[in-house]
Design a protein around this motif. Sequence first.
Motif, short mmCIF file in Angstrom:
data_model
loop_
_atom_site.label_atom_id
_atom_site.label_comp_id
_atom_site.label_asym_id
_atom_site.label_seq_id
_atom_site.Cartn_x
_atom_site.Cartn_y
_atom_site.Cartn_z
N GLY A 1 -2.05 22.99 4.29
CA GLY A 1 -2.69 22.51 3.07
C GLY A 1 -2.98 23.66 2.11
O GLY A 1 -2.67 23.58 0.92
N ILE A 2 -3.56 24.72 2.65
CA ILE A 2 -3.87 25.87 1.80
C ILE A 2 -2.58 26.41 1.19
O ILE A 2 -2.50 26.68 -0.02
N ALA A 3 -1.54 26.54 2.02
CA ALA A 3 -0.27 27.05 1.51
C ALA A 3 0.24 26.17 0.37
O ALA A 3 0.70 26.68 -0.66
N GLY A 4 0.12 24.85 0.55
CA GLY A 4 0.60 23.94 -0.48
C GLY A 4 -0.18 24.08 -1.78
O GLY A 4 0.40 24.09 -2.86
N ILE A 5 -1.49 24.24 -1.64
CA ILE A 5 -2.33 24.35 -2.84
C ILE A 5 -2.05 25.65 -3.57
O ILE A 5 -1.90 25.69 -4.79
N VAL A 6 -1.96 26.72 -2.80
CA VAL A 6 -1.68 28.02 -3.42
C VAL A 6 -0.31 28.00 -4.09
O VAL A 6 -0.12 28.54 -5.18
N LEU A 7 0.64 27.32 -3.44
CA LEU A 7 1.97 27.20 -4.03
C LEU A 7 1.89 26.47 -5.37
O LEU A 7 2.45 26.92 -6.37
N ALA A 8 1.14 25.36 -5.39
CA ALA A 8 1.00 24.60 -6.62
C ALA A 8 0.37 25.47 -7.71
O ALA A 8 0.78 25.45 -8.86
N SER A 9 -0.62 26.28 -7.30
CA SER A 9 -1.27 27.14 -8.26
C SER A 9 -0.32 28.21 -8.77
O SER A 9 -0.26 28.51 -9.95
N LYS A 10 0.45 28.77 -7.84
CA LYS A 10 1.36 29.84 -8.22
C LYS A 10 2.41 29.34 -9.22
O LYS A 10 2.67 29.99 -10.23
N VAL A 11 3.00 28.18 -8.95
CA VAL A 11 4.05 27.69 -9.84
C VAL A 11 3.46 26.81 -10.93
O VAL A 11 4.19 26.23 -11.73
N ASN A 12 2.13 26.71 -10.94
CA ASN A 12 1.43 25.99 -11.99
C ASN A 12 1.95 24.58 -12.20
O ASN A 12 2.11 24.12 -13.31
N SER A 13 2.22 23.92 -11.12
CA SER A 13 2.66 22.53 -11.17
C SER A 13 2.84 22.12 -9.72
O SER A 13 2.98 22.95 -8.86
N ALA A 14 2.78 20.82 -9.48
CA ALA A 14 2.93 20.37 -8.10
C ALA A 14 4.08 19.40 -8.01
O ALA A 14 4.00 18.27 -8.48
N SER A 15 5.15 19.86 -7.40
CA SER A 15 6.30 18.99 -7.23
C SER A 15 6.18 18.30 -5.87
O SER A 15 5.76 18.90 -4.90
N PRO A 16 6.57 17.02 -5.82
CA PRO A 16 6.45 16.31 -4.53
C PRO A 16 7.42 16.83 -3.48
O PRO A 16 7.34 16.43 -2.32
#
Lengths: 506, 297, 325, 321
Positions: free
Chosen positions: D223-238
Amino acid sequence: MSIKNDVILRLENITKEFPGVLALDRVSLEVKQGEVHVLLGENGAGKSTLMKILCGVYKKDGGKIFIDNKEVTINGVKDAEKLGIGIIHQEFNLLPFRDIAQNIYLGKEPRKNLKLVDVIDRSVMYKKCRELLDSLEININEYALVKDLGVAQKQMVEIAKALSSEVKILIMDEPTATLTKNEIDKLFNIILQLKAKGVSIIYISHRLEEIKIIGDRVTVLRDGKYIGTVEVCDTSTDELVKMMVGRKIENLYTRTYNKIGKEALRVEGLTLNKRIRDVSFKIHEGEIVGFYGLVGAGRTEVAKTVFGEYKPDKGSIYVFGRKLSKLTPTEAVKNKIGLLPEDRKEEGLNIKMSVKQNIVQASLKKVFPSGILKEELELEISKKYIKELNIATPDAHKIVKNLSGGNQQKVVLAKWLLTESDIIIFDEPTRGIDVGAKAEIYEIMDELAKKGRAIMMISSDIKEIMGLTDRIYVMYQGKIVAEFDHQNYNQEKIISFAIGKGEKHG
Amino acid sequence: GSKSQQANDASKSEKKKVVMILKNLVNPTWQAVKKGGEDAAAKLGVELTVLAPLKADNNEEQIRQVEDSITKKVDAIILVPADTKGIIPAVEKANAAGIPIINVNTKVGGGKTETFVAVENYDAASKVAEALAKKMGEKGKVIILEGKAGAQSAIDLKNGAVDTFKKYPNINVVASQTANWNRAEAMQVTQNLLQAHPDINAIFASNDEMAMGAVEAVNQAGLTGKIMIAGLDANKDAIQAIKEGKMTLTCDKKSYDQGYQGVEAAFKILNNEPVDERIVVETTIVDENNVDQYLQQ
Amino acid sequence: MASNNIKLLIKYARFFILILLFSGFSLLSPHFLTFQNQMNILAQAALLSMVSYGMTLAIVTGGIDLSMGSVLALSSCIAASFLKSGNIIGGILIGLIIGFLCGSINGLSITKIGLSPFIATYGMDWVARGLAYVYMGGTQIYGFSAVFRFLGSGQFLGVPALIYEMAIMTIVLVFVTYKTIYGRNIYATGSNKTATRLSGVNTDKIIISIYSINGLLSAIVGLLYISRLNAAEAVIGTDFTLNSIAATLIGGTPFSGGEGGVAQTFIGAVIMTLLTNGMNILGISSYWQNAVVGFVILFSLFIEKTGKVLSEKRFESVSKTSINA
Amino acid sequence: MVNLINSKNKFKKVPGILFGLLAVVCIFSITTPYFFTLNNFINILEQASILVIASFAMTLTILLGKIDMSIGSIMSLTGVVTGLMIHNGMPVWISVFLGVVAGALLGMFNGYLISYQGFDFWIVTFSSMGIIQSLALVITNGATVPGFGNDFRFLGDGSLFGLPVIVLIASGITILLVFLTLRTTFGSNVYSVGGSEQISKYAGINTEAIVFKTYILSGILAGIAGIVLASKVNSASPIAGSGYEFDAIAATLIGGTPFEGGRGGIVGTLIGALIIAILMNGLNLYGFTPPIQFTLIGFIIVLIIIIDVLNEKYKAKKWGK
Ligand SMILES: Nc1ncnc2c1ncn2[C@@H]1O[C@H](COP(=O)(O)OP(=O)(O)OP(=O)(O)O)[C@@H](O)[C@H]1O
Ligand SMILES: Nc1ncnc2c1ncn2[C@@H]1O[C@H](COP(=O)(O)OP(=O)(O)OP(=O)(O)O)[C@@H](O)[C@H]1O
Ligand SMILES: [Mg+2]
Ligand SMILES: [Mg+2]
């Protein structure tokens, strides 16, 4: 040695059923404080099952347990620990990639007083471990990984593990199966000390001679039923055997010394990176040749190298005078060599597969004539061996995993009998096997020798090896240090060579 | 030692270093973009490196490649983002490092770009849908084959088609399923959909790969010529299929030109020549009328 | 009687799920239960099932083969260039040889070097895919001769050729794995490699051969695949790896080795294809497809477990009476 | 013969793969001018961070002798969940917290089925991989959740004390996990259960609870990895996380934690993940196109492992096993 007469533990009508097996049928048992209570019975009699119930590994289906005359419920290992019950299991219960201290304190590590998480107090743990090992005179580093230990060392660690918490009742399920004389003496000393402290010991062993030395009373189980309890001093070994197997065993070691035939196996200058050095020996047709030595002396390595499992650095192997050019297990089997390995479960059996599939595994061509399976043939052949070797199994389709140790060993034996090998290597064939089955296995070995097979027998049981063999090679630190003919067998001498003290000869 | 070495490199080579980051290199479209870029680079004397994520269309990998290019101190980055929004952080980093970004094909959703060599998927899909609708006589049932679920271009293409078909009251989109850009899956999905909707008039596939899968399925069902099939990309085999009458139309997205113009724009920017904010690459519909002209190429 | 039924239920849990799905879809859509659609499903299952057989064999020996999709791509791409030039026999042979070689390399690095199957085949996955890309340079090869196309898309007596091919492959592999020495040794090796080796079986040879067969199967499927689609390119086959693991698991072959088998995997592959087909026909959003496959797998676990619990109860009471008697 | 009497055999705990890491670093340093710079190292750490966290999630389950194939899907879903909540006006920290909770719940789902229902871990996590992926697609309707405000972006894109926040997060997690696995009873129990579930059970360890908790932890980390990833790429792809499971397994195996479980650990995985990140970085700097990168990465991974395996064999031989 004063035995107080208070009954500390009482088991009443304990019953346990596994799918298809009534392992315990209303078994009762009374253990007094400070006594060594021997539990005796054939393979599969239910000894281990009863003990596993007592230490919380299995749940009983019926019956009651009393400690100090109070009924107790044991629902898990922790309950038993709280009641002061400790156990050394029949199989090793050590994690190979963890160190000694971590194994000994598994599940009960000393902790630091932190609220949030349980932090292991490592300094305390290793210190306590060192003290424990010292008190038991176990000379191993507490940081050593278990995988690097020898079998005997592992067993000593198991003992330390059982003694690492305060116990009132200590169960030892075949603690000596893998130990040699020295360590057994050490163990018996420990037992005496514990007794003196008032600890009761439930002792399981298939080595009947030990009962006389260490036991106070004996309870015998047969087929999951209670047979009786007797005082050791009032009972002869023969009587015990009769109680166990329900008949008298006339002669444990059957051996008809045959006329020796031509040379079947010759090994010359076998060397395997420091584990065995320059080992040479011969075995003839109709001969049973023993290999005696301490655990770790390198006997198994010799056996496995001959069988092609290990690649030797030097040396040659001749079968009926023909030098083997390729050394692999496949070649060995082709050259009619068989091996009953010392570790049945890991090396001898496909425990997920059925009895019949295991029996035919080394001679598949017999049940797959022209490469295609003939199921009737497979069934017929395996039924024959099940009957011949008296393997206790409901049918040939049963998964081997659920058989008792002795019966598993017989399955391995059947596998090699079926190959009709000329040379058969038995590595600790009777380890953990009851007298009845032992006698049967000895008989089969004698039978094989009579038929002119050449047999190499590795054993740590000096009685059995002397009782059964034509000749004995004694190994010490990877070398053959002495050779004895059965006419000049001398127990003391053999042992002194095995521990490296024999004078230079042979 | 690496600093002086770098200085050496710079003085030795007058060539400008340009990196081109594509969505992937497993699809003929991007191979064509690459080819166009390389040809332009050879002509203009630009040192061009082409990168693409190993996991096709992976946004995060593209960001890494932008970061690595910044590390490498390239002079310009030509960027075809896998995800409009997801690429913004990388664009901002390049902005901060003062490296100009030339956006190609798919619009970058933020940060500063020098120019956009525009072939919007949405527009291209609309154009195809429009042409298909005309050929259908503005009525009938359509199936849509989508790209990989969740991928930016898949969404744009689908929306372009759906929005266009909506304009025609007599055209009905009866099913829309993903076939993951993939020919085999498209064939399978089409076969399955034909069972439920044997009476469809047309299939809109979001790329030619999937269109070719549909062609195979329709062919095996013996319906060739009865069902119109449209794709995008103007791949060679699609053009061949149009010629053979198995497929109806596709859209030439001028991939080669996109790459070529991208590098050309980068070259101009690095030489301080003016470029338009938006360089429009005209797409062309390929159908039976102009297919011969394409076959010759 | 009842206990027998329950035992049957466990043994054929997967089969019952298949029937359940089949009846469900038949009720829900009139388009499902047509001859044409059933032929569709089987033909679609053909390629998946053949790849999955390879995966199953690897899993039965206690390993896994993550390289099948890529080896499929590499072998069929190289084969395609020969096929295109009209050399059908040569193309097919080249494809098979490349598949076989890739598989053998997997087997050798697992047995002779001692890599874990996961790592060895994971590495091969990257390498084979990379080489396929390099070889194709991003182009496609399309338009094969009618003779070659018959293999993957032809029909015989109204039934797709693929179905015959799948049937033959299934029968051969079921026979080999259940009825021959080689098959017995595959299971023995998977259940306990050491003990099997010490019974005189050359287990290294078994493992190498299994991965080589996998390579061969990948190549065969690759050839049928390009024949069916009339085109070859480097990306093909990426989903095969995960899908074949799924088919194996749905079929009920556990990862622990020594159990399960090809026949079960056939059921698994058909269940997977059936699901996609049914969902397509019913117009269920593709977003749900993975979830449905996942739930079906979990559901079969529950059935199996319930069946086991029930049968053990019966077993116990039966044995109790027999002991008392 | 191993000295069993008085070796403290501590140095043996340094994973052999460290040499692999050094080798890769050396080769790239010599052959590419931009590689051996502080900036690039920070860059690499930043790029490795997400893989590091995801790989830890995988390593914990592999230490148990099991696996978690659903990590990539959990990453996608938690990123999407957090993103949607932020866009629906939730405060950032609550959204992040709930995202982590979502990860924990998914881990719980896996853990429950594996430990208390006794289902096969491969099958369970493989199924949940598909189910969770579908969920992510369904709740976003396939579309990427667009950009966020600066407070959320701080996690994946900000910097603190001159270091990227993402690197600090990964370092913090590394330290915590090293402590957890090597110093606490929980960590010890994870190793024990991986070594043998039966032995652990016989020692009175509640193995089900350990398995359950480990999967929850794995879910939280994913979960943390996913959230940080979303933050890093500034968007959340499914589909942002798909494919991470295989990289995470590779990092774990390269790092010396075998599938059998019970040995290896966090530090090795850190090195494994760094090797992968460095490979990708170096090959990008060289400017290799994907086809070549594919081939090289496969070769290098296998090569590193081969050297590691041969080294082990050599050591074993030297000690006479
Ligand atoms: N977990 C189990 N599942 C099924 N059957 C079992 C299980 N454990 C033991 N049994 C069966 O219960 C019976 C008693 O086994 P147990 O291990 O208690 O014998 P034992 O007296 O300790 O024998 P040995 O001397 O060989 O150790 C045997 O028939 C055995 O096959
Ligand atoms: N140098 C060593 N390093 C690690 N382990 C050793 C070493 N030497 C002996 N051992 C351990 O000692 C055990 C016994 O060794 P080996 O099998 O050679 O003895 P053996 O004579 O066959 O005794 P037995 O058959 O009674 O076990 C082995 O399990 C091995 O792990
Ligand atoms: Mg026992
Ligand atoms: Mg031995």
